[in-house]
Write a protein that holds these residues in place. Structure first.
Motif, PDB file in Angstrom:
ATOM      1  N   VAL A 129       0.816  -1.109  -0.079  1.00  0.00           N
ATOM      2  CA  VAL A 129       0.182   0.048  -0.047  1.00  0.00           C
ATOM      3  C   VAL A 129       0.916   1.263   0.147  1.00  0.00           C
ATOM      4  CG1 VAL A 129      -0.371   0.034   2.544  1.00  0.00           C
ATOM      5  CG2 VAL A 129      -2.055   0.977   1.284  1.00  0.00           C
ATOM      6  N   TYR A 130       2.090   1.213   0.385  1.00  0.00           N
ATOM      7  CA  TYR A 130       2.773   2.550   0.532  1.00  0.00           C
ATOM      8  C   TYR A 130       3.334   2.721  -0.734  1.00  0.00           C
ATOM      9  CZ  TYR A 130       2.436   3.160   5.476  1.00  0.00           C
ATOM     10  OH  TYR A 130       1.885   3.328   6.576  1.00  0.00           O
ATOM     11  N   TRP A 131       3.263   2.029  -1.805  1.00  0.00           N
ATOM     12  CA  TRP A 131       3.535   2.468  -3.039  1.00  0.00           C
ATOM     13  C   TRP A 131       2.778   3.595  -3.669  1.00  0.00           C
ATOM     14  CZ3 TRP A 131       4.001  -2.643  -6.337  1.00  0.00           C
ATOM     15  CH2 TRP A 131       5.035  -3.415  -6.038  1.00  0.00           C
ATOM     16  N   ILE A 132       1.892   3.651  -2.859  1.00  0.00           N
ATOM     17  CA  ILE A 132       0.661   4.820  -3.166  1.00  0.00           C
ATOM     18  C   ILE A 132       1.194   6.062  -2.783  1.00  0.00           C
ATOM     19  CG2 ILE A 132      -1.868   5.589  -3.154  1.00  0.00           C
ATOM     20  CD1 ILE A 132      -2.526   2.684  -2.859  1.00  0.00           C
ATOM     21  N   PRO A 133       1.520   6.311  -1.644  1.00  0.00           N
ATOM     22  CA  PRO A 133       1.896   7.728  -1.174  1.00  0.00           C
ATOM     23  C   PRO A 133       3.372   7.904  -1.774  1.00  0.00           C
ATOM     24  CG  PRO A 133       2.027   6.348   0.546  1.00  0.00           C
ATOM     25  CD  PRO A 133       1.093   5.294  -0.309  1.00  0.00           C
ATOM     26  N   TYR A 134       4.455   6.890  -1.918  1.00  0.00           N
ATOM     27  CA  TYR A 134       5.534   7.096  -2.569  1.00  0.00           C
ATOM     28  C   TYR A 134       5.467   7.580  -3.920  1.00  0.00           C
ATOM     29  CZ  TYR A 134       7.272   4.194   1.579  1.00  0.00           C
ATOM     30  OH  TYR A 134       7.561   3.658   2.690  1.00  0.00           O
TER      31      TYR A 134
END
Lengths: 132, 146
Positions: free
Chosen positions: A46-51
């Motif tokens: 899921v952190y690919w989204i904010p990154y």
């Protein structure tokens, strides 16, 4: 800034972050967000989204920023909301700090469940950088 | 306020912690519950997600009281698959100038806006809170003074 340019920056950033740039039939950021919206799998990266958002903002402004990001969760899974804190390294100013009713918050929260949401978040950060 | 030369004795910090704790109890409309009792419960239940972790609130409010300045802040609890790791990640901002006091830049793209504080084994005693308060004051002082 034109929407197409923002989407192109998001897709380039996502390809780098996810490693999709090395695949024959890479998944796009728009497709990735669709899957996230459908499944909200706790094992989802899921952190690919904010990154991806942060990387796109930096590419479009040609600047580096200090970031903090968090994927919000409820008791079951991810809510689809993300909190961000952004600091300008030149002035040390926290761009996401907001004062209201005598108190000050340092983070902002956005739902990001589609490419349209992602474009809006990038536009928000571009405005912040411009105002600063 | 110049903080570089200003240091606080353990006694001063302890008194500020006590005042903050009383303030928190009043706000929560809680019955008499000493900080020692809370810390005893913390040592038992720290990894229970339902246990209220007041440590960040106590630490930042104590710092605010000692330096005489209100701060805007964010704290994230470090987590691994087994739960809370005992790490507190603080981001502290001066609300008047919006300056990030925990910002550090090591290289052109090596930017960090967090300050990590950890409690060994996640077991917290009174002296650990004093240590966390001291460390946070030392870390934000250069940016507060510049």
């Amino acid at each position: 800034m034109e929407r197409e340019k923002i989407i192109a920056a998001l897709e380039t950033a996502f390809a780098e972050i996810s490693g999709a740039e090395y695949e024959d039939e890479p998944e796009t950021f728009a497709e990735f967000l669709e899957s996230f919206k459908k499944f909200r799998d706790p094992d989802f990266p899921v952190y690919w989204i904010p990154y991806t958002i942060e990387e796109a903002v930096e590419a479009l402004t040609d600047r580096n920023f200090g970031w903090h990001e968090d994927a919000l969760k409820d008791e079951w899974s991810y809510t689809g909301e993300f909190s961000f804190i952004c600091v300008d390294p030149e002035t040390l100013k926290c761009l996401t700090a907001e004062r209201s009713n005598g108190s000050c918050t340092v983070s902002v929260v956005f739902p990001i469940l589609s490419i349209d949401d992602a474009v809006q978040v990038v536009e928000y950060f571009l405005r912040l950088v411009q105002q600063a | 306020m110049q903080l570089e030369q200003q240091t606080f004795t353990d006694e001063q910090i302890k008194q500020a912690i006590e005042e903050v704790w009383q303030e928190l109890l009043q706000e929560a409309d809680a019955e008499d519950y000493s900080l020692e009792e809370y810390l005893e419960d913390y040592r038992k239940y720290w990894n229970d997600p339902d246990f209220p972790n007041d440590i960040p609130e106590i630490v930042v409010r104590t710092v605010e009281r000692l330096i005489g300045k209100t701060l805007a802040w964010y704290c994230e609890l470090g987590r691994d698959p087994a739960g809370f790791t005992g790490e507190y990640s603080f981001i502290v901002v001066d609300p008047k100038t919006q300056k990030c006091l925990t910002f550090r830049q090591y290289t052109s793209d090596g930017i960090n806006i967090h300050y990590f504080l950890s409690v060994t084994g996640t077991v917290v005693y009174y002296e650990d809170i004093i240590r966390l308060v001291n460390k946070l004051i030392s870390y934000i002082s250069p940016a507060l003074n510049s």
